[in-house]
Write an enzyme that holds these catalytic residues in place. Sequence first.
Site, mmCIF file in Angstrom:
data_model
loop_
_atom_site.group_PDB
_atom_site.id
_atom_site.type_symbol
_atom_site.label_atom_id
_atom_site.label_comp_id
_atom_site.label_asym_id
_atom_site.label_seq_id
_atom_site.Cartn_x
_atom_site.Cartn_y
_atom_site.Cartn_z
ATOM 1 N N THR A 30 -5.717 2.490 3.635
ATOM 2 C CA THR A 30 -5.529 2.649 5.082
ATOM 3 C C THR A 30 -6.562 3.643 5.587
ATOM 4 O O THR A 30 -6.862 4.621 4.895
ATOM 5 C CB THR A 30 -4.111 3.155 5.440
ATOM 6 O OG1 THR A 30 -4.113 3.627 6.806
ATOM 7 C CG2 THR A 30 -3.638 4.304 4.566
ATOM 8 N N ASP B 30 1.478 2.961 4.766
ATOM 9 C CA ASP B 30 2.851 3.326 5.040
ATOM 10 C C ASP B 30 3.855 2.149 5.058
ATOM 11 O O ASP B 30 4.819 2.115 4.285
ATOM 12 C CB ASP B 30 2.717 3.991 6.419
ATOM 13 C CG ASP B 30 3.949 4.611 6.897
ATOM 14 O OD1 ASP B 30 4.562 3.976 7.759
ATOM 15 O OD2 ASP B 30 4.314 5.692 6.413
ATOM 16 N N ARG C 294 1.221 -7.912 9.116
ATOM 17 C CA ARG C 294 2.361 -6.989 9.142
ATOM 18 C C ARG C 294 3.581 -7.897 9.222
ATOM 19 O O ARG C 294 3.824 -8.520 10.249
ATOM 20 C CB ARG C 294 2.288 -6.074 10.355
ATOM 21 C CG ARG C 294 1.007 -5.214 10.409
ATOM 22 C CD ARG C 294 1.125 -4.163 11.501
ATOM 23 N NE ARG C 294 -0.151 -3.595 11.893
ATOM 24 C CZ ARG C 294 -0.741 -2.582 11.278
ATOM 25 N NH1 ARG C 294 -0.189 -2.029 10.229
ATOM 26 N NH2 ARG C 294 -1.896 -2.105 11.728
ATOM 27 N N ARG D 203 -2.817 6.308 13.976
ATOM 28 C CA ARG D 203 -1.376 6.153 14.244
ATOM 29 C C ARG D 203 -0.797 7.486 14.682
ATOM 30 O O ARG D 203 -1.305 8.081 15.617
ATOM 31 C CB ARG D 203 -0.683 5.575 13.001
ATOM 32 C CG ARG D 203 0.425 4.605 13.300
ATOM 33 C CD ARG D 203 0.826 3.798 12.069
ATOM 34 N NE ARG D 203 0.802 4.560 10.857
ATOM 35 C CZ ARG D 203 1.851 5.103 10.278
ATOM 36 N NH1 ARG D 203 3.035 4.971 10.831
ATOM 37 N NH2 ARG D 203 1.733 5.776 9.159
ATOM 38 N N ASP E 42 -2.930 9.041 5.682
ATOM 39 C CA ASP E 42 -1.659 9.714 5.987
ATOM 40 C C ASP E 42 -0.612 9.543 4.884
ATOM 41 O O ASP E 42 0.582 9.516 5.167
ATOM 42 C CB ASP E 42 -1.103 9.182 7.324
ATOM 43 C CG ASP E 42 -0.864 7.673 7.296
ATOM 44 O OD1 ASP E 42 -1.346 7.003 6.360
ATOM 45 O OD2 ASP E 42 -0.200 7.164 8.205
ATOM 46 N N GLY F 115 -2.647 -2.927 8.155
ATOM 47 C CA GLY F 115 -4.004 -2.928 8.726
ATOM 48 C C GLY F 115 -5.047 -3.009 7.632
ATOM 49 O O GLY F 115 -4.933 -2.339 6.612
ATOM 50 N N ASP G 94 -6.045 5.692 7.844
ATOM 51 C CA ASP G 94 -5.365 6.851 8.433
ATOM 52 C C ASP G 94 -5.300 8.088 7.529
ATOM 53 O O ASP G 94 -5.088 9.197 8.010
ATOM 54 C CB ASP G 94 -3.929 6.479 8.840
ATOM 55 C CG ASP G 94 -3.897 5.355 9.864
ATOM 56 O OD1 ASP G 94 -4.918 5.143 10.548
ATOM 57 O OD2 ASP G 94 -2.852 4.681 9.981
HETATM 58 O O1 F6P Z 1 -2.924 1.979 10.181
HETATM 59 C C1 F6P Z 1 -4.208 1.616 10.564
HETATM 60 C C2 F6P Z 1 -4.316 1.505 12.059
HETATM 61 O O2 F6P Z 1 -5.645 1.165 12.393
HETATM 62 C C3 F6P Z 1 -3.862 2.737 12.844
HETATM 63 O O3 F6P Z 1 -4.824 3.751 12.859
HETATM 64 C C4 F6P Z 1 -3.561 2.134 14.182
HETATM 65 O O4 F6P Z 1 -2.597 2.893 14.866
HETATM 66 C C5 F6P Z 1 -3.016 0.770 13.842
HETATM 67 O O5 F6P Z 1 -3.475 0.473 12.527
HETATM 68 C C6 F6P Z 1 -3.427 -0.322 14.777
HETATM 69 O O6 F6P Z 1 -2.847 -1.498 14.360
HETATM 70 P P1 F6P Z 1 -3.160 -2.934 14.952
HETATM 71 O O7 F6P Z 1 -4.515 -3.349 14.450
HETATM 72 O O8 F6P Z 1 -2.081 -3.791 14.411
HETATM 73 O O9 F6P Z 1 -3.149 -2.791 16.441
#
Ligand code: F6P
Length: 322
Positions: free
Chosen positions: A126, A103, A72, A172, A130, A11, A128
């Site tokens: 990120t 992650d 991703r 997440r 995390d 992300g 998050d």
């Molecule tokens: O890891 C960053 C994040 O924004 C998380 O907070 C969330 O769960 C995820 O990515 C959403 O991903 P996507 O944009 O692929 O739906």
Amino acid sequence: MKNIAILTSGGDAPGMNAAIRAVVRTAIYRNLQVLGIKYGYEGMINGDFISLNAESVSGIINRGGTFLKTSRSARFMTEEGMKTAYDQLVKNNIDGVVAIGGDGTFRGANEFTAKYHIPFIGIPGTIDNDLIGTDYTIGYDTAINTVVEAVDKIRDTAESHDRLFLVEVMGRDAGLIALKGGIGSGAEAILIPESKNDHHKLFEKLEKNWGRKKNSKIVIVAEGEPGGVYKIAEEVKKKFRNYDTRVTVLGHIQRGGSPTCMDRVLASRIGFAAVEAIISEKKDVVVGIVNNKINYTSFKDAVKHIDEIDPQLMEMMEVLSN
Ligand code: F6P
């Protein structure tokens, strides 16, 4: 070492561009050549490389997203994908890779470096927050400021109509955006996956405050909270019919926007330190900042799940939201 490559993966997060700029400018100052890999590991497999110079990173410190683009990559997690990626790095004479992400990015780097001996340096990017080995990840500060700004606006409607709002935030499976966003916006409660039994506590709180004059309430719900925000809202509606309850999902607005000064400085410091780490022949570590000092953590340790939130912060949240 002469040639390094840089990529962003997973992300996007505000401040990734500032980190790319810091890496490119430091590398050039240290007489290294820099190639940018577009679309993260996917671009590594496809050989989507561009050469970068000091000018390529002009005017990007203030921009959200990532100008190198991201993805991703499922292919990178296969043996064949990794082998193709390795062949591309060799073909382009890459001696080291800087990977900016979270992650998933570091899990990929961990597997790749266990098999192929091209050094990787990770930069934590990120929203998050995390990851182990850094107090803050790049993008987190901007995201929590976005949450606070959005919740301040929702509060206007909550107060005008005496409503109860459940506001879902990202993160997440981690509740750190919810925790800081909740404290900063003066929320009445937060529901996060790290804290057990918090639905029950919320119901108790609503029960207790039933007769109070102030009926507007904001509850911040982490997206990883078991049940999810809509199911929780249904339960609240059933139990507390007198509350006029609404759900707002903040979604991807939390990932966008110009990075805060905190994120720009963090990205600059870590980007600079990442190149210094490569030059001093460190490999396969994530560069972070802990207690205001540069810190190195193995990819494997960086992605370990954080399942405890500072109990003092939780207690403070409880006291202040009464
Ligand atoms: O890891 C960053 C994040 O924004 C998380 O907070 C969330 O769960 C995820 O990515 C959403 O991903 P996507 O944009 O692929 O739906």
